[in-house]
Motif scaffolding. Structure first.
Motif, PDB file in Angstrom:
ATOM      1  N   HIS A 302       0.816  -1.216   0.157  1.00 33.42           N
ATOM      2  CA  HIS A 302       0.034   0.193   0.118  1.00 33.42           C
ATOM      3  C   HIS A 302       0.897   1.223   0.133  1.00 33.42           C
ATOM      4  CE1 HIS A 302      -4.022  -1.569   1.123  1.00 33.42           C
ATOM      5  NE2 HIS A 302      -3.265  -2.660   0.886  1.00 33.42           N
ATOM      6  N   ARG A 305       2.087   1.876  -3.607  1.00 35.82           N
ATOM      7  CA  ARG A 305       1.058   2.505  -4.255  1.00 35.82           C
ATOM      8  C   ARG A 305       0.789   3.980  -4.112  1.00 35.82           C
ATOM      9  NH1 ARG A 305      -2.053  -2.974  -4.637  1.00 35.82           N
ATOM     10  NH2 ARG A 305      -2.143  -3.229  -6.589  1.00 35.82           N
ATOM     11  N   ASP A 321      -1.715   1.113 -12.825  1.00 37.80           N
ATOM     12  CA  ASP A 321      -1.737   0.302 -11.755  1.00 37.80           C
ATOM     13  C   ASP A 321      -2.584  -1.114 -11.717  1.00 37.80           C
ATOM     14  OD1 ASP A 321      -0.815   0.238  -8.497  1.00 37.80           O
ATOM     15  OD2 ASP A 321      -3.108  -0.403  -8.624  1.00 37.80           O
ATOM     16  N   GLY A 323      -3.812  -4.790 -10.108  1.00 32.96           N
ATOM     17  CA  GLY A 323      -4.191  -5.429  -9.039  1.00 32.96           C
ATOM     18  C   GLY A 323      -4.691  -6.711  -9.303  1.00 32.96           C
ATOM     19  N   ARG A 342      -7.527  -6.050 -11.872  1.00 35.71           N
ATOM     20  CA  ARG A 342      -7.706  -4.755 -12.062  1.00 35.71           C
ATOM     21  C   ARG A 342      -6.641  -3.882 -12.514  1.00 35.71           C
ATOM     22  NH1 ARG A 342      -5.717  -0.670  -9.602  1.00 35.71           N
ATOM     23  NH2 ARG A 342      -5.299  -2.269  -8.071  1.00 35.71           N
ATOM     24  N   SER A 344      -6.151   0.143 -13.490  1.00 32.70           N
ATOM     25  CA  SER A 344      -6.310   1.668 -13.119  1.00 32.70           C
ATOM     26  C   SER A 344      -5.373   2.557 -13.589  1.00 32.70           C
ATOM     27  CB  SER A 344      -6.700   1.987 -11.587  1.00 32.70           C
ATOM     28  OG  SER A 344      -7.387   1.004 -11.102  1.00 32.70           O
ATOM     29  N   LEU A 353      -6.025   6.269  -6.502  1.00 35.56           N
ATOM     30  CA  LEU A 353      -6.091   4.912  -5.852  1.00 35.56           C
ATOM     31  C   LEU A 353      -6.767   5.025  -4.540  1.00 35.56           C
ATOM     32  CD1 LEU A 353      -2.680   3.064  -6.612  1.00 35.56           C
ATOM     33  CD2 LEU A 353      -5.104   3.060  -7.782  1.00 35.56           C
ATOM     34  N   ARG A 356     -10.555   5.468  -5.261  1.00 33.31           N
ATOM     35  CA  ARG A 356     -11.249   4.143  -5.699  1.00 33.31           C
ATOM     36  C   ARG A 356     -10.922   3.186  -4.599  1.00 33.31           C
ATOM     37  NH1 ARG A 356     -12.221   4.615 -10.823  1.00 33.31           N
ATOM     38  NH2 ARG A 356     -11.275   6.138 -12.188  1.00 33.31           N
ATOM     39  N   ARG A 357     -10.600   3.491  -3.308  1.00 33.92           N
ATOM     40  CA  ARG A 357     -10.599   2.533  -2.232  1.00 33.92           C
ATOM     41  C   ARG A 357      -9.760   1.471  -2.490  1.00 33.92           C
ATOM     42  NH1 ARG A 357     -15.974   4.184  -2.923  1.00 33.92           N
ATOM     43  NH2 ARG A 357     -16.792   5.394  -1.402  1.00 33.92           N
ATOM     44  N   VAL A 358      -8.528   1.709  -3.156  1.00 27.94           N
ATOM     45  CA  VAL A 358      -7.669   0.497  -3.398  1.00 27.94           C
ATOM     46  C   VAL A 358      -6.628   0.399  -2.300  1.00 27.94           C
ATOM     47  CG1 VAL A 358      -5.692  -0.540  -5.089  1.00 27.94           C
ATOM     48  CG2 VAL A 358      -7.865   0.798  -6.128  1.00 27.94           C
ATOM     49  N   ASN A 427     -10.645   2.885 -15.317  1.00 28.40           N
ATOM     50  CA  ASN A 427     -10.577   1.853 -14.274  1.00 28.40           C
ATOM     51  C   ASN A 427     -11.584   0.593 -14.741  1.00 28.40           C
ATOM     52  OD1 ASN A 427      -9.887   0.947 -11.692  1.00 28.40           O
ATOM     53  ND2 ASN A 427     -11.893   1.314 -11.116  1.00 28.40           N
ATOM     54  N   VAL A 429     -12.185  -3.660 -14.167  1.00 25.79           N
ATOM     55  CA  VAL A 429     -12.154  -4.815 -13.262  1.00 25.79           C
ATOM     56  C   VAL A 429     -12.704  -6.201 -13.689  1.00 25.79           C
ATOM     57  CG1 VAL A 429     -12.973  -6.035 -11.112  1.00 25.79           C
ATOM     58  CG2 VAL A 429     -12.129  -3.601 -10.929  1.00 25.79           C
TER      59      VAL A 429
END
Length: 469
Positions: A302, A305, A321, A323, A342, A344, A353, A356-358, A427, A429
């Motif tokens: 984290h 990132r 990015d 994931g 994912r 992004s 991020l 986007r709650r990553v 973004n 997924v």
């Protein structure tokens, strides 16, 4: 010294509208720039300056003394006022003007006028102040330079546009490339795509599950310069998904970056590779990160990132990015695998991020504590103030390769528009078990990174990226 320019396509549109009017008259604008000073480019060892357009301000009609198809003269009163603002905000004041009938190079009068403005800037803001200058003709940017003193000027080699679609304008000699290894790719994506790939500096942060397949693809697509960042070594549990890694590498604890470099060089395609086996927040990685034109974020920590998240907006360097989350669940007493990949894209105009709650700021802080103060981290883990490492995550090479390919496809779209002008996806997924792609949104709360343009293109600040510690 070399120099280049990064500009948001919105600012480029404003400059075109202001300067390239159909009235056969020269026009001018002030431009505020952020600056990135690179002491040593990782690939040629030379110092570099990167200019980032921060704001565009029209030269008002009442400031103009005279103008026609081959000259423009205006009062410098507001230039001095803008120097004061730039000094407060850590910026540099530059100018842009047009030649409606050409030529597509600066004139001798431009040389004299700009040298005096450079002198004025350094008298007001000190010898570190620079004066950038952009020239437009035939509705496009045709030349650029930066005065580092009244006597020294550095021409811009290229200008890179970000924001949805990425375009590169070569202001010096355009690179040439003729490789039989890329002939089939040229049939699909064009010679221009191949030339751009050979020119770009591409960073890959993380040489593990998603970084490894990415590093197999980029050189085969003609990437001329790749920087690889990863502090970890090969372990036996990595061997199911790291291309080229061997049992012997795991036994000898060979660095992941060395395996990646070895495999790229075995291809014999001429890619220059630079490796960094330190965490990306380390001082030795800064010049290299700032030198990149594009970065792929393949790290699963984290804090890393969060750093790349800021880098994308401070330096106008797009970050893709990546994931991947694999979960084994039970349904009706049957074990099921859920796999979500994912991709992004981080740049001004796209949500970060955090929105986007990553990334989780608390986990990032714990990771920083473990890296910088391991004894304190272990003490807090014992007292249950931090989470600890947790269980290992599932990993399957087909899924890590697929999500890396999703990221490469997004790069191709933004450089080539194979899905059309509006085909970029900020973004995405992919739920592999459902065989479906989704485009999740982001939270709406104000964010000081992506929704405020205060830091966009700001460039060098102290501390680096405004991060404490």
């Amino acid at each position: 010294m070399r120099a280049d320019l990064a500009i948001n396509e919105l600012h480029l549109g404003v400059l075109r509208a202001e300067l390239c009017r159909f009235d056969d008259t020269e026009h001018a604008a002030y431009v505020l720039f952020g600056l990135s000073r690179i002491e040593q480019d990782p690939f040629d060892g030379q110092p570099r300056l990167r200019l980032m357009v921060k704001d565009v301000l029209r030269v008002a009609d009442d400031e103009i003394k005279s103008a026609d198809h081959q000259h423009i003269s205006w009062s410098t009163k507001r230039f001095v006022e803008l120097l004061a603002r730039a000094d407060r905000e850590g910026l540099h004041v530059g100018i842009a003007h047009s030649h409606p009938r050409g030529p597509d190079h600066f004139s001798s009068q431009d040389d004299r006028n700009e040298a005096e403005l450079a002198r004025l800037a350094q008298n007001r803001n000190g010898e570190t102040a620079v004066l950038p200058s952009l020239l437009f003709a035939n509705d496009k940017l045709v030349a650029g330079r930066v005065w580092t003193s009244p006597d020294i000027v550095v021409n811009l080699g290229y200008a890179r546009t970000i924001g949805g679609n990425w375009h590169t304008t070569f202001l010096a000699t355009e690179p040439t490339l003729a490789s039989p290894a890329l002939a089939r790719q040229e049939l699909a994506l064009g010679a221009g795509f191949n030339r751009l790939m050979s020119h770009m500096r591409i960073g890959v942060v993380g040489a593990g599950g998603t970084g490894s397949p990415l590093l197999q693809q980029l050189p085969r697509m003609g990437a001329g310069h790749i920087g690889i960042f990863d502090p970890d070594h090969i372990e036996h549990s990595n061997l199911n998904r790291l291309y080229g890694a061997t049992w012997d590498d795991a036994e000898r604890k060979v660095k992941k970056v060395e395996v990646a470099k070895r495999e790229i060089e075995r291809m014999g395609l001429g890619t220059q590779v630079r490796t960094y086996d330190s965490w990306i927040g380390s001082a030795e990685c800064r010049d290299a990160l700032k030198s990149m034109d594009l970065i792929f974020g393949c790290t699963d920590d984290h804090d890393g990132r969060l750093l790349l998240n800021r880098l994308a907006y401070y330096y106008l360097i797009p970050v893709i990015d990546i994931g991947l989350a694999l979960r084994v669940t039970e349904r009706f007493a049957i074990s099921c695998l859920e796999a979500d990949g994912r991709v992004s894209v981080l740049e001004p105009g796209s949500s970060c991020l955090v929105c986007r709650r990553v990334v989780d700021a608390r986990i990032a802080a714990e990771e920083a504590l473990r890296r910088n103060e391991p004894e304190e981290y272990e003490r807090r883990k014992t007292e249950a103030y931090v989470r600890g490492e947790g269980d290992p995550s599932p990993a399957v090479i087909s899924f890590t390769t697929s999500v890396a390919t999703m990221a490469v496809e997004e790069m191709i779209q933004r450089m080539n528009q194979f899905r059309g002008e509006d085909g970029s996806i900020a973004n995405r997924v992919r739920k592999f078990n459902l065989v479906e792609d989704f485009r999740p949104g982001a939270k709406q709360e104000p964010c000081r990174i992506c929704t405020s343009d205060r830091i966009h293109g700001l460039g060098d600040v102290q501390p680096f990226l405004g991060r404490a510690g």
